[in-house]
Scaffold this motif. Structure first.
Motif, PDB file in Angstrom:
ATOM      1  N   SER A   1      39.866  37.200  35.912  1.00 39.35           N
ATOM      2  CA  SER A   1      40.068  37.224  37.362  1.00 39.35           C
ATOM      3  C   SER A   1      41.530  37.480  37.684  1.00 39.35           C
ATOM      4  O   SER A   1      42.415  36.816  37.144  1.00 39.35           O
TER       5      SER A   1
ATOM      6  N   SER B   1      34.635  43.799  40.475  1.00 41.29           N
ATOM      7  CA  SER B   1      34.721  43.093  41.757  1.00 41.29           C
ATOM      8  C   SER B   1      33.463  42.282  42.030  1.00 41.29           C
ATOM      9  O   SER B   1      32.387  42.577  41.500  1.00 41.29           O
TER      10      SER B   1
ATOM     11  N   THR C   1      31.699  39.594  45.356  1.00 44.10           N
ATOM     12  CA  THR C   1      31.839  38.947  46.667  1.00 44.10           C
ATOM     13  C   THR C   1      30.650  38.036  46.906  1.00 44.10           C
ATOM     14  O   THR C   1      29.544  38.301  46.420  1.00 44.10           O
TER      15      THR C   1
ATOM     16  N   PHE D   1      36.043  37.251  48.102  1.00 47.49           N
ATOM     17  CA  PHE D   1      36.037  38.507  47.364  1.00 47.49           C
ATOM     18  C   PHE D   1      37.023  38.393  46.205  1.00 47.49           C
ATOM     19  O   PHE D   1      38.184  38.040  46.408  1.00 47.49           O
ATOM     20  N   ALA D   2      36.544  38.665  44.996  1.00 40.31           N
ATOM     21  CA  ALA D   2      37.395  38.571  43.813  1.00 40.31           C
ATOM     22  C   ALA D   2      37.464  39.909  43.089  1.00 40.31           C
ATOM     23  O   ALA D   2      36.490  40.678  43.077  1.00 40.31           O
ATOM     24  N   VAL D   3      38.608  40.171  42.494  1.00 45.37           N
ATOM     25  CA  VAL D   3      38.795  41.362  41.660  1.00 45.37           C
ATOM     26  C   VAL D   3      39.309  40.908  40.300  1.00 45.37           C
ATOM     27  O   VAL D   3      40.234  40.093  40.213  1.00 45.37           O
TER      28      VAL D   3
ATOM     29  N   CYS E   1      43.505  32.985  38.927  1.00 43.28           N
ATOM     30  CA  CYS E   1      43.706  34.158  39.770  1.00 43.28           C
ATOM     31  C   CYS E   1      44.557  33.804  40.982  1.00 43.28           C
ATOM     32  O   CYS E   1      44.659  32.637  41.362  1.00 43.28           O
TER      33      CYS E   1
ATOM     34  N   ILE F   1      32.000  37.755  37.966  1.00 45.88           N
ATOM     35  CA  ILE F   1      32.686  38.843  37.261  1.00 45.88           C
ATOM     36  C   ILE F   1      33.027  38.452  35.823  1.00 45.88           C
ATOM     37  O   ILE F   1      33.212  39.320  34.965  1.00 45.88           O
TER      38      ILE F   1
ATOM     39  N   SER G   1      32.239  33.987  43.020  1.00 51.77           N
ATOM     40  CA  SER G   1      32.686  35.343  42.678  1.00 51.77           C
ATOM     41  C   SER G   1      33.314  35.430  41.290  1.00 51.77           C
ATOM     42  O   SER G   1      33.015  36.356  40.520  1.00 51.77           O
TER      43      SER G   1
ATOM     44  N   LEU H   1      38.389  47.820  36.576  1.00 51.05           N
ATOM     45  CA  LEU H   1      38.352  46.782  37.594  1.00 51.05           C
ATOM     46  C   LEU H   1      36.917  46.328  37.833  1.00 51.05           C
ATOM     47  O   LEU H   1      35.978  47.126  37.835  1.00 51.05           O
TER      48      LEU H   1
END
Length: 364
Positions: free
Chosen positions: A119, A79, A81, A176-178, A152, A112, A108, A77
């Protein structure tokens, strides 16, 4: 998920036109729960359009559930922000709220992406003193569009109405993205980039969301007509509020066909301070200024603000929103694929050996 959460404090000594026994409500304290409920209802269809594989459950819970796609064997994962910065000040002044949401997502998801990550989902935080449902809906509409562009899910968020915390008509944003990347495919430029590699640059859509304290200072000094035609049919207001370009889908598709050694998202710090973040200490990215067209906005800002050339490259992206490093043998294929994905891409420089303690990015 999309929770309308509010808090407020009455100033000490505040005079209320009520007796001590009057029954108070949250609305009396400045918080409109009904407006929050209306916003949630307007957000639901926007969020629904962003649903993707992995989302479990719907809007309204205390948390959001997401299942990592089963196609990943060793998922890692990733992340990120960020916010939108002082570009929000221009959004307030110009009463333009439909693009800053995309900026928020872009900051974000592009970050990533440089690690090779896809995403998965995004959450936002919107805080204001008094909730204006139309304004908030415009902002979240931009967030939803950004999520669609990145592939996403807009899986949750927080809307906080906090009287006394923000001036009328203003708000703050955070996101905030993961994402996820196969462990064996995570991109680490420091381990793979060598002298002789080629530096590619993907065009930006403008200043994106960085350097806006200087942008606003230049506008304050120049006092231009923000609604006058500036670049073709676009006004200066159009140009400075243009949303940040999201590169996720295009670059991920390119990665399926071409080996990318390293990437840098050009945010605060401009070209000079972001590219070194992915370089081995013994290398330098030597960029050729003439290798890409610099959008009119940057020339205008440099002239109106009398900004030094080095400062321009240290603060702004100057027309390059994402830098990609590939081996010389892969450069043509990478450019062809990125162009096929709709990107304007330029061969902007090379990686060479570092001499002593010189700066790791130079623009010549």
């Amino acid at each position: 998920m999309f929770v309308f959460s509010s808090s407020c404090t009455l100033p000490i000594g505040a005079q209320l036109t009520m007796t001590q026994n009057t029954s108070l409500s949250y609305r009396d304290a400045g918080v409109d729960i009904d407006a929050g409920d209306e916003l949630v209802e307007r957000i639901k269809p926007l969020a629904k359009k962003t649903l993707r594989e992995g989302v479990l459950g719907g809007i309204g819970g205390f948390g959001a559930l997401f299942e990592v796609p089963k196609r990943y064997k060793e998922p890692v994962l990733v992340s990120g922000t960020d916010g939108v910065g002082t570009k929000l000040r221009l959004a307030f002044d110009l009463n333009r709220h439909d693009t800053v949401g995309q900026d928020l997502v872009a900051m974000s998801v592009n970050d990533i992406l440089v690690l090779g990550a896809e995403s998965l989902f995004f959450l936002d935080y919107f805080a204001c003193g008094k909730l204006d449902v139309d304004t908030a809906a415009a902002v979240v509409g931009g967030i939803a569009k950004g999520c669609e562009l990145a592939g996403c899910a807009l899986i949750g968020g927080e809307t906080a109405e906090m009287p006394g915390m923000y001036p009328a008509g203003e708000y703050d944003l955070a996101g905030f993205a993961v994402g996820v990347v196969e462990k064996s495919k995570a991109i680490d430029g420091k381990a793979t980039i060598v002298p002789g590699d080629v530096v590619l640059g993907l065009a930006s859509s403008g200043a994106h969301s960085n350097g806006y304290s200087l942008v606003r200072k230049i506008i304050e000094r120049s006092k231009p007509d923000m609604n006058a035609k500036f670049d073709g049919e676009r006004t200066l207001a159009d140009v400075v509020m243009a949303p940040t370009r999201i590169y996720v889908k295009q670059v991920l598709a390119t990665m399926e066909k071409v080996n990318i050694k390293g990437m840098a998202h050009i945010t605060g710090g401009g070209l000079l301070e972001n590219v070194p973040r992915v370089l081995p200490e013994n290398t330098v990215a030597e960029l050729e200024k003439a290798a890409w067209p610099r959008p009119k906005l940057f020339d205008w800002m440099q002239a109106e603000g009398n900004v030094a050339e080095n400062e321009m490259h240290r603060v702004f992206n100057c027309g390059i929103g994402l830098v990609i490093v590939v081996a010389t043998a892969d450069a043509d294929a990478a450019m062809a694929e990125l162009k096929a994905q709709g990107e304007a891409v330029y061969r902007i420089g090379k990686i060479r050996a570092r001499l002593g303690d010189e700066a790791q990015t130079v623009v010549v």
